[in-house]
Motif scaffolding. Structure first.
Motif, short mmCIF file in Angstrom:
data_model
loop_
_atom_site.label_atom_id
_atom_site.label_comp_id
_atom_site.label_asym_id
_atom_site.label_seq_id
_atom_site.Cartn_x
_atom_site.Cartn_y
_atom_site.Cartn_z
N ARG A 175 -6.66 2.36 -8.17
CA ARG A 175 -7.91 2.22 -7.42
C ARG A 175 -9.07 1.74 -8.30
NH1 ARG A 175 -10.55 4.16 -2.75
NH2 ARG A 175 -12.49 5.24 -3.27
N ALA B 197 -4.32 -11.18 7.83
CA ALA B 197 -4.65 -12.45 7.21
C ALA B 197 -4.72 -12.34 5.69
CB ALA B 197 -5.99 -12.97 7.75
N ILE B 198 -5.20 -11.20 5.21
CA ILE B 198 -5.32 -11.10 3.76
C ILE B 198 -4.10 -10.45 3.13
CG2 ILE B 198 -7.83 -11.08 3.81
CD1 ILE B 198 -7.74 -8.12 3.44
N GLY B 199 -3.02 -10.29 3.89
CA GLY B 199 -1.77 -9.92 3.24
C GLY B 199 -1.10 -8.66 3.72
N ALA B 200 -1.65 -7.96 4.75
CA ALA B 200 -0.96 -6.77 5.24
C ALA B 200 0.24 -7.21 6.06
CB ALA B 200 -1.91 -5.96 6.12
N ARG C 211 -9.55 -7.05 15.75
CA ARG C 211 -9.99 -7.99 14.72
C ARG C 211 -9.68 -7.46 13.32
NH1 ARG C 211 -13.17 -12.19 16.29
NH2 ARG C 211 -13.78 -12.51 14.14
N ARG D 82 -8.73 -1.90 -9.20
CA ARG D 82 -9.03 -2.73 -8.04
C ARG D 82 -10.53 -2.85 -7.83
NH1 ARG D 82 -4.85 0.33 -4.96
NH2 ARG D 82 -6.61 1.39 -3.99
N GLU E 194 -2.30 6.30 -0.70
CA GLU E 194 -3.48 5.51 -0.37
C GLU E 194 -3.68 5.44 1.13
OE1 GLU E 194 -2.91 1.80 -2.23
OE2 GLU E 194 -3.38 2.55 -4.23
N VAL F 45 -7.66 -9.29 10.47
CA VAL F 45 -8.16 -9.54 9.12
C VAL F 45 -7.18 -8.99 8.08
CG1 VAL F 45 -9.99 -9.01 7.47
CG2 VAL F 45 -10.56 -9.53 9.83
N ASN G 96 -15.68 -11.51 9.21
CA ASN G 96 -14.57 -10.57 9.35
C ASN G 96 -14.47 -9.55 8.22
OD1 ASN G 96 -13.54 -11.22 11.83
ND2 ASN G 96 -12.23 -12.85 11.03
N MET H 229 -1.76 -2.00 -8.54
CA MET H 229 -3.01 -1.75 -9.28
C MET H 229 -3.56 -0.41 -8.84
SD MET H 229 -5.02 -5.35 -9.02
CE MET H 229 -6.41 -4.92 -10.07
N ARG I 179 0.63 -15.04 2.18
CA ARG I 179 -0.80 -15.01 2.55
C ARG I 179 -1.59 -14.24 1.51
NH1 ARG I 179 1.00 -14.02 7.93
NH2 ARG I 179 0.71 -11.76 7.78
N ASN I 180 -1.02 -13.12 1.10
CA ASN I 180 -1.72 -12.26 0.16
C ASN I 180 -1.94 -12.94 -1.19
OD1 ASN I 180 -1.18 -9.67 -1.98
ND2 ASN I 180 -2.77 -9.47 -0.43
N SER J 243 -15.24 8.18 9.08
CA SER J 243 -16.22 7.18 9.51
C SER J 243 -16.26 7.04 11.03
CB SER J 243 -15.95 5.84 8.84
OG SER J 243 -14.70 5.36 9.28
N ARG K 89 -13.98 -11.82 -1.38
CA ARG K 89 -12.71 -11.24 -0.96
C ARG K 89 -11.59 -12.28 -1.02
NH1 ARG K 89 -12.41 -9.12 5.02
NH2 ARG K 89 -12.49 -11.35 5.38
N MET L 250 0.86 -1.18 0.00
CA MET L 250 0.00 0.00 0.00
C MET L 250 0.89 1.23 0.00
SD MET L 250 -3.44 0.68 2.00
CE MET L 250 -3.18 0.77 3.72
N ARG M 260 -16.96 -0.52 8.37
CA ARG M 260 -17.22 0.87 8.01
C ARG M 260 -17.03 1.20 6.54
NH1 ARG M 260 -17.75 3.35 13.07
NH2 ARG M 260 -16.75 2.04 14.63
N VAL N 24 -5.20 -4.12 -2.51
CA VAL N 24 -4.46 -2.96 -2.01
C VAL N 24 -3.10 -3.42 -1.52
CG1 VAL N 24 -4.36 -1.22 -0.19
CG2 VAL N 24 -6.52 -1.65 -1.39
N TYR N 25 -3.10 -4.55 -0.77
CA TYR N 25 -1.83 -5.01 -0.22
C TYR N 25 -0.97 -5.70 -1.28
CZ TYR N 25 -3.74 -3.73 4.25
OH TYR N 25 -4.25 -3.00 5.29
N LEU O 147 -9.66 -5.06 -0.71
CA LEU O 147 -8.57 -4.89 0.24
C LEU O 147 -7.33 -5.74 -0.04
CD1 LEU O 147 -8.17 -3.00 2.59
CD2 LEU O 147 -9.01 -4.77 4.13
N PRO O 148 -7.49 -7.04 -0.37
CA PRO O 148 -6.28 -7.82 -0.67
C PRO O 148 -5.49 -7.24 -1.85
CG PRO O 148 -8.14 -9.28 -0.33
CD PRO O 148 -8.69 -7.88 -0.38
N ALA P 4 3.61 -12.49 4.94
CA ALA P 4 2.44 -11.67 4.60
C ALA P 4 2.19 -11.71 3.10
CB ALA P 4 2.63 -10.22 5.07
N ASP Q 28 2.80 -2.49 6.85
CA ASP Q 28 1.57 -1.89 6.33
C ASP Q 28 0.69 -1.38 7.47
OD1 ASP Q 28 2.10 -2.33 3.62
OD2 ASP Q 28 1.34 -4.38 3.73
N PHE R 239 -8.75 -16.50 2.63
CA PHE R 239 -9.40 -16.92 3.87
C PHE R 239 -10.90 -16.65 3.84
CE2 PHE R 239 -5.13 -16.51 5.69
CZ PHE R 239 -5.09 -17.66 6.48
N LEU S 116 -14.73 -5.57 7.12
CA LEU S 116 -14.56 -4.28 7.82
C LEU S 116 -15.90 -3.55 7.82
CD1 LEU S 116 -11.11 -3.02 6.48
CD2 LEU S 116 -11.64 -4.63 8.31
#
Lengths: 410, 226
Positions: free
Chosen positions: B117, A323-326, A316, B120, A5, A320, B94, B115, B82-83, A16, B156, A1, B98, B110-111, B107-108, B79, A330, B88, B96
């Motif tokens: 915006r 888990a998805i790659g951060a 959490r 994505r 961004e 998350v 799980n 790419m 995982r990405n 928010s 996701r 990231m 907001r 982004v990490y 989100l994945p 990481a 990051d 998962f 987000l």
């Protein structure tokens, strides 16, 4: 990231969590605002002092005063010295290469009359350098010239208040007044000089009024007609440039020491006087700084606290994201940037509030203020620094969270 | 072989006591397999899932994923794995809370980086469309039903086109009917050639898989094929 961004994400996150953002921002807004106010007040005070001295003749000037022991403690050399004389002034003009103007002054209170009116008035004997040295423009006519001094001319230049007193609205130039019965021709009227120190209740007093309540005559005429010797009440000299002030100080000291044989005089620059004055104000500045520092510190602690609380709330989310790659980096950047977005917006709002406070102080309390771009930059820098310093710890905490633990957190 | 483990162990040092969560797990999963990892709570199946999902590292033993040994990787490198390799799906979704679904699913990416915006968002919208949420793009998670949330979390998991879809009790928070819908999606993904691993204690869920691996007391107790 990437960073841009992160900033966007930080801004969106702040948007928010409006309530949280507002609470967090308040401390920073107040802190930044007080930095702006404090610096503007400090700068305003300094600037007023500088303006005052500028109005008094600028920073190129040196004031030479008599400085001798009390009579009974005087040494033979001190007793032998004539003190500052008109001849000293002439010697300085002749011998000091760095000198631009020499302004000797002898003041007497004498009977001045025009028509039916007679007053006891201040008469100042000086020379052509007086208006130059003391930054005094002529309103009408002319000032004393070298020729007037050479010829011991009976001419007078009037301060505007004295002109009013004697002539009212009547034209004065070319008329004759008498000083102690001796006729003097009015050759000029000075422009009114004004300076008001703002605040501290002194705002309605013109501290330069003494210039307006004075008659000015050639110093040679003064010595010949009204005094027993040519001892000066004051001697002000100015250097050709500000850079030449130290050289002139040295030259004047040398000339006077040779002539007097003893150091019964003092050569003092305006910048010395300004420095003294600013040192007096330094104490108040420390208090101001302390207030600003405490506000910013409190703002920072609030940020650190709220961010730590928000990390608990968002464990959490951190899990998350990981888990998805951060990566930890990051997450660290995300939280630090969030802190920075909060403090930078707080800083911007604080600057606006600070400018408001400054305007109010100026208007209501009538205190001198000065806002410079540098002040705004410093204030904004302070708010950003608070963001970095107090955002660091929560960001490290967030980054170090173990993803498995974080995901399990209820 | 997509996944190969050699004698994986995991020991948690809790000061006085050592907890041996895994006591030597050796197995493999081929590309395109549909595997259920089963076991009661405390069996070590969650620990195994965390290691397979690169959220945690084994104490000893080796883990090869897609030909790379990942048991030695840490921090950023892990990481990254995982990405790119793991998608998962969590029991409690799980997402987000907001941000809208598109932002959640993107989100994945982004990490992943590289790419912009709008690309994505486009890819995220495609993923949401493929799980039947094309009409819910701008909604936030709390505006959706549980089934819709789980579908969003599958979107996701898929958006990065990972080699493995790793689902932890994917129907645990859903009613039976919705649970069946979710399992249908996973079945469909498996049918399309995706490697799917489900971690569950529910034998009905496990029955969807073509192979089950039962963990008991930190080791593989049984394996079976449908």
């Amino acid at each position: 990231m990437n960073l841009l961004e992160s900033v966007g994400a930080g801004a969106r996150d702040m948007a928010s969590h409006k309530g949280r953002a507002v609470i967090t921002i308040v401390g920073i807004v107040l802190g930044t605002a007080s930095v702006v106010a404090v610096l503007s007040l400090m700068r305003g005070g300094e600037k007023q002092t500088e303006d005052f001295f500028d109005e008094m003749g600028g920073l190129r000037e040196l004031r030479i005063t008599n400085q001798h022991s009390h009579d009974i403690f005087q040494t033979a050399a001190e007793r032998a010295s004539e003190r500052l004389t008109y001849r000293d002034a002439q010697a300085i003009r002749r011998e000091c290469p760095s000198v631009l103007t020499v302004d000797p002054e002898i003041t007497e209170f004498l009977a001045v009359a025009y028509g039916e009116k007679t007053f006891q008035m201040k008469v100042l004997g000086t020379n052509r350098d007086y208006p130059h040295a003391d930054n005094m423009p002529v309103a009408e006519g002319r000032f004393i010239t070298d020729k007037d001094c050479e010829n011991y001319a009976n001419v007078v230049m009037m301060g505007p208040t004295y002109k009013e007193d004697l002539f009212g609205e009547e034209e004065a130039i070319g008329k004759t007044i008498t000083i102690e019965g001796i006729p003097f021709e009015v050759v000029g009227i000075m422009q009114k000089k004004e300076f008001y120190f703002e605040g501290s209740g002194g705002s309605d007093r013109n501290v330069l009024e003494w210039f307006n309540r004075s008659h000015y005559i050639p110093i040679t005429t003064m010595v010949r007609r009204f005094t027993v010797n040519d001892r000066l009440d004051g001697l002000e000299i100015s250097a050709t440039t500000i850079e030449a002030v130290p050289a002139l100080t040295e030259e004047a000291n040398r000339v006077l020491l040779r002539r007097h044989g003893v150091e019964d005089f003092n050569v003092e620059s305006k910048s010395d006087q300004i420095r003294q004055r600013n040192e007096q104000e330094a104490f108040f500045n420390i208090i101001f700084w302390a207030v600003a520092f405490v506000s910013l510190f409190v703002g920072g602690v609030v940020i650190a606290n709220i961010m730590l609380a928000s990390i608990t709330e968002r464990i959490r989310e951190i899990g998350v994201r990981k888990a998805i790659g951060a990566s930890s980096r990051d997450v660290f950047i995300q939280f630090l940037v969030e802190a920075l977005v909060v403090t930078a917006s707080g800083g911007a709002l604080g600057i606006l509030l600070g400018l408001g406070m400054v305007a109010l102080t100026d208007k209501v309390l009538n205190m001198p203020t000065a806002v410079t771009p540098g002040i705004l930059l410093i204030a904004f820098g302070c708010s950003v620094a608070v963001g970095v310093i107090f955002g660091l710890f929560p960001a490290i905490r967030a980054a170090r969270l173990d993803p498995v633990e974080a995901l399990r957190y209820q | 072989m997509l996944i190969r483990t050699e004698d994986l162990t995991k020991t948690y040092d809790l000061g006085e006591v050592e907890v041996r969560a895994l006591r030597g797990v050796t197995f493999g999963i081929e590309e395109g397999e549909y595997v259920a990892i089963m076991g009661p709570s405390g069996s070590g199946k969650s620990t195994l899932m965390h290691i397979l999902g690169c959220l945690d590292t084994p104490s000893t033993g080796r883990y090869f994923l897609n030909g790379t040994e990942v048991s030695d990787l840490h921090g950023r490198a892990l990481a990254r794995v995982r990405n790119k390799e793991i998608g998962f799906v969590f029991q409690n979704f799980n997402l987000l809370p907001r941000v809208d679904l598109v932002a959640n699913v993107a989100l994945p990416l982004v990490y992943l980086g590289g790419m912009n915006r709008s690309d994505r968002r486009k890819q995220a919208e495609g993923a949401l469309d493929s799980v039947g949420l094309g009409h819910r793009l701008k909604h936030r998670p709390n505006e959706l039903s549980g089934g819709e949330r789980q579908r969003a979390s599958i979107a996701r998991a898929l958006v990065n086109e990972p080699s493995i879809l790793l689902a932890d009790e994917p129907t645990g928070n859903l009613d039976q009917k919705t649970g069946r819908e979710i399992m249908a999606i996973l079945d469909e993904l498996s049918g399309a050639g995706k490697t799917v691993i489900i971690v569950t204690h529910d034998s009905n869920v496990a029955s969807h898989a073509r192979r089950t691996v039962e963990i008991e007391d930190g080791a593989i107790a049984r394996e079976g094929r449908a």
